[in-house]
Scaffold this active site. Structure first.
Site, PDB file in Angstrom:
ATOM      1  N   LYS A 130       0.858  -1.204   0.000  1.00  0.00           N
ATOM      2  CA  LYS A 130       0.000   0.000   0.000  1.00  0.00           C
ATOM      3  C   LYS A 130       0.885   1.242   0.000  1.00  0.00           C
ATOM      4  O   LYS A 130       2.025   1.210   0.469  1.00  0.00           O
ATOM      5  CB  LYS A 130      -0.952   0.025   1.205  1.00  0.00           C
TER       6      LYS A 130
ATOM      7  N   ALA B 267       9.176  -0.710   5.607  1.00  0.00           N
ATOM      8  CA  ALA B 267       9.420   0.323   4.603  1.00  0.00           C
ATOM      9  C   ALA B 267       8.303   1.353   4.514  1.00  0.00           C
ATOM     10  O   ALA B 267       8.398   2.309   3.761  1.00  0.00           O
ATOM     11  CB  ALA B 267       9.597  -0.351   3.241  1.00  0.00           C
ATOM     12  N   GLY B 268       7.215   1.145   5.266  1.00  0.00           N
ATOM     13  CA  GLY B 268       6.068   2.054   5.162  1.00  0.00           C
ATOM     14  C   GLY B 268       5.087   1.602   4.098  1.00  0.00           C
ATOM     15  O   GLY B 268       4.209   2.344   3.676  1.00  0.00           O
ATOM     16  N   LEU B 269       5.238   0.338   3.658  1.00  0.00           N
ATOM     17  CA  LEU B 269       4.397  -0.191   2.578  1.00  0.00           C
ATOM     18  C   LEU B 269       3.415  -1.248   3.070  1.00  0.00           C
ATOM     19  O   LEU B 269       2.732  -1.891   2.270  1.00  0.00           O
ATOM     20  CB  LEU B 269       5.291  -0.780   1.471  1.00  0.00           C
TER      21      LEU B 269
ATOM     22  N   GLY C 227       3.728  -4.189   4.169  1.00  0.00           N
ATOM     23  CA  GLY C 227       3.942  -5.550   3.662  1.00  0.00           C
ATOM     24  C   GLY C 227       3.433  -6.622   4.618  1.00  0.00           C
ATOM     25  O   GLY C 227       2.733  -7.553   4.204  1.00  0.00           O
TER      26      GLY C 227
ATOM     27  N   SER D  33      -0.357  -6.650   4.770  1.00  0.00           N
ATOM     28  CA  SER D  33      -0.947  -7.183   3.549  1.00  0.00           C
ATOM     29  C   SER D  33      -0.798  -8.704   3.512  1.00  0.00           C
ATOM     30  O   SER D  33      -1.714  -9.412   3.083  1.00  0.00           O
ATOM     31  CB  SER D  33      -0.297  -6.536   2.324  1.00  0.00           C
TER      32      SER D  33
ATOM     33  N   ASP E 279      -3.483  -1.732  10.165  1.00  0.00           N
ATOM     34  CA  ASP E 279      -3.550  -1.639   8.704  1.00  0.00           C
ATOM     35  C   ASP E 279      -4.164  -2.878   8.054  1.00  0.00           C
ATOM     36  O   ASP E 279      -4.411  -2.885   6.846  1.00  0.00           O
ATOM     37  CB  ASP E 279      -2.139  -1.444   8.111  1.00  0.00           C
TER      38      ASP E 279
HETATM   39  P1  ATP Z   1       3.484  -0.140   8.046  1.00  0.00           P
HETATM   40  O1  ATP Z   1       3.463   0.678   6.806  1.00  0.00           O
HETATM   41  O2  ATP Z   1       2.160  -0.813   8.358  1.00  0.00           O
HETATM   42  O3  ATP Z   1       4.117   0.530   9.217  1.00  0.00           O
HETATM   43  P2  ATP Z   1       5.884  -1.445   7.278  1.00  0.00           P
HETATM   44  O4  ATP Z   1       5.904  -1.608   5.809  1.00  0.00           O
HETATM   45  O5  ATP Z   1       6.634  -0.264   7.828  1.00  0.00           O
HETATM   46  O6  ATP Z   1       4.389  -1.416   7.754  1.00  0.00           O
HETATM   47  P3  ATP Z   1       6.249  -4.241   7.632  1.00  0.00           P
HETATM   48  O7  ATP Z   1       7.193  -4.625   6.541  1.00  0.00           O
HETATM   49  O8  ATP Z   1       4.828  -4.549   7.438  1.00  0.00           O
HETATM   50  O9  ATP Z   1       6.474  -2.718   7.963  1.00  0.00           O
HETATM   51  O10 ATP Z   1       6.676  -4.944   9.013  1.00  0.00           O
HETATM   52  C1  ATP Z   1       7.673  -4.505   9.809  1.00  0.00           C
HETATM   53  C2  ATP Z   1       7.917  -5.452  10.994  1.00  0.00           C
HETATM   54  O11 ATP Z   1       6.977  -6.525  11.101  1.00  0.00           O
HETATM   55  C3  ATP Z   1       9.281  -6.098  10.895  1.00  0.00           C
HETATM   56  O12 ATP Z   1       9.916  -5.916  12.118  1.00  0.00           O
HETATM   57  C4  ATP Z   1       9.012  -7.562  10.612  1.00  0.00           C
HETATM   58  O13 ATP Z   1       9.956  -8.416  11.217  1.00  0.00           O
HETATM   59  C5  ATP Z   1       7.627  -7.796  11.178  1.00  0.00           C
HETATM   60  N1  ATP Z   1       6.883  -8.772  10.362  1.00  0.00           N
HETATM   61  C6  ATP Z   1       6.144  -9.779  10.824  1.00  0.00           C
HETATM   62  N2  ATP Z   1       5.588 -10.483   9.829  1.00  0.00           N
HETATM   63  C7  ATP Z   1       5.974  -9.895   8.676  1.00  0.00           C
HETATM   64  C8  ATP Z   1       5.735 -10.173   7.311  1.00  0.00           C
HETATM   65  N3  ATP Z   1       4.972 -11.186   6.909  1.00  0.00           N
HETATM   66  N4  ATP Z   1       6.279  -9.338   6.412  1.00  0.00           N
HETATM   67  C9  ATP Z   1       7.024  -8.285   6.815  1.00  0.00           C
HETATM   68  N5  ATP Z   1       7.312  -7.996   8.082  1.00  0.00           N
HETATM   69  C10 ATP Z   1       6.784  -8.793   9.022  1.00  0.00           C
END
Ligand code: ATP
Length: 284
Positions: free
Chosen positions: A10, A97-99, A101, A104, A136
């Site tokens: 996202k 990364a703020g996406l 992941g 999702s 999210d």
């Molecule tokens: P948001 O934008 O919601 O803040 P994000 O993109 O910054 O999310 P994510 O990549 O969703 O961050 O996740 C970050 C943390 O969640 C990491 O510390 C990771 O170890 C943990 N995590 C647990 N399960 C997952 C997964 N399936 N994919 C990615 N990170 C995961």
């Protein structure tokens, strides 16, 4: 039986933080949409009654700390499933990364296991379960373009964004969402996103206006913590994007354009400066 699900990343078109609540969460107002950069998950029955998670990522854990595992565990206990599942997670979205992941992936696990285990849960029911995993997740269950309020879990669907590309660039920096929210001083926010105008621009399918209204109050906080992210945003603007914004709490910065030639120019220009660059379509 085996089922597959796609878990797209996202991006935030707007992100506003309204206030801090008594429960410690922040009240937010954000418009989010999905891009065609996705993790892929498969779910298959196994003999042994357990959740077996495998992934190609050297970073995310394969145990109960993984949001996919959490989603599977929640569904399995809630609905007394006595079958085992083998989940394979192909990670393509950069982590932290703020996406969104992880969120999702969790949403894809809810959708996939709902099918594999014939639970017949509605979208609303899956969203409700998703709330227990992360703020999210409900948005990621629905996908598309939506306005999220509350702590991010209250979703109002919006029309799809007009066709276009997002060029995503991520520096090799990890940003903790928690740190960013803790550093944010609500009184220091100078400019807030024009959320209503953004919704109207989406309704009018006005790509240029959408690009010009991109705004995220967390940008200034992350820029202070990591000045290089600000430099990257400037660079993207210089390459001629219609609009540039940091997604979520960063560090990923994205540029929008609806012209293929511009997309190529921005993508090629950036690759010299930043290792992780993706040029993907906005999902409709
Ligand atoms: P948001 O934008 O919601 O803040 P994000 O993109 O910054 O999310 P994510 O990549 O969703 O961050 O996740 C970050 C943390 O969640 C990491 O510390 C990771 O170890 C943990 N995590 C647990 N399960 C997952 C997964 N399936 N994919 C990615 N990170 C995961």
């Amino acid at each position: 039986m085996k089922v597959w699900e796609k878990a797209p990343a996202k991006i935030n078109l707007t992100l506003d933080v309204l206030r801090k609540r008594e429960d410690g969460y922040h009240e937010v107002e954000m418009i989010m949409t999905m891009v065609d950069l996705a993790d892929r998950l498969s779910f298959e029955d196994i003999e042994e009654n357990k959740i077996l998670l495998e992934s190609n990522s050297g970073i995310v854990p394969n145990d109960e700390r993984n949001l996919v595992y959490k989603a599977a565990y929640l569904l399995k206990t809630k609905y007394h499933i006595k079958r085992g599942v083998h989940i394979v997670l192909e990670k393509n979205i950069p982590v932290a990364a703020g996406l969104a992941g992880g969120s999702s992936d969790a949403a894809a696990a809810l959708r996939g296991l709902n099918r594999l285990w014939n639970l017949n849960l509605t979208e609303e029911e899956l969203m409700k379960i998703g709330e227990e995993i992360g703020s999210d997740v409900p948005f990621c269950v629905v996908g598309g373009t939506a306005l999220a309020t509350g702590r991010g879990e209250k979703i109002k669907k919006l029309p799809p964004v007009p066709p276009g590309w997002a060029i995503l660039a991520k520096l090799p920096i990890s940003v903790s969402t928690k740190d960013v929210y803790e550093t944010l001083n609500l009184e220091e926010i100078k400019e807030r996103p024009k959320t209503k105008e953004m919704i109207q621009a989406i309704e009018r399918q006005d790509f240029l206006q959408i690009s010009q209204l991109l705004a995220n109050v967390l940008e200034e906080v992350t820029f202070k913590l990591h000045p290089k992210v600000k430099q990257l945003k400037k660079l993207l603007q210089q390459f001629g994007a219609d609009g540039v914004l940091m997604s979520g709490s960063g560090p990923t910065v994205f540029a929008l354009t609806n012209k293929e030639s511009k997309m190529k120019r921005i993508y090629n220009g950036l690759r010299g400066f930043c290792k992780e660059v993706y040029a993907v379509r906005l999902l409709r």
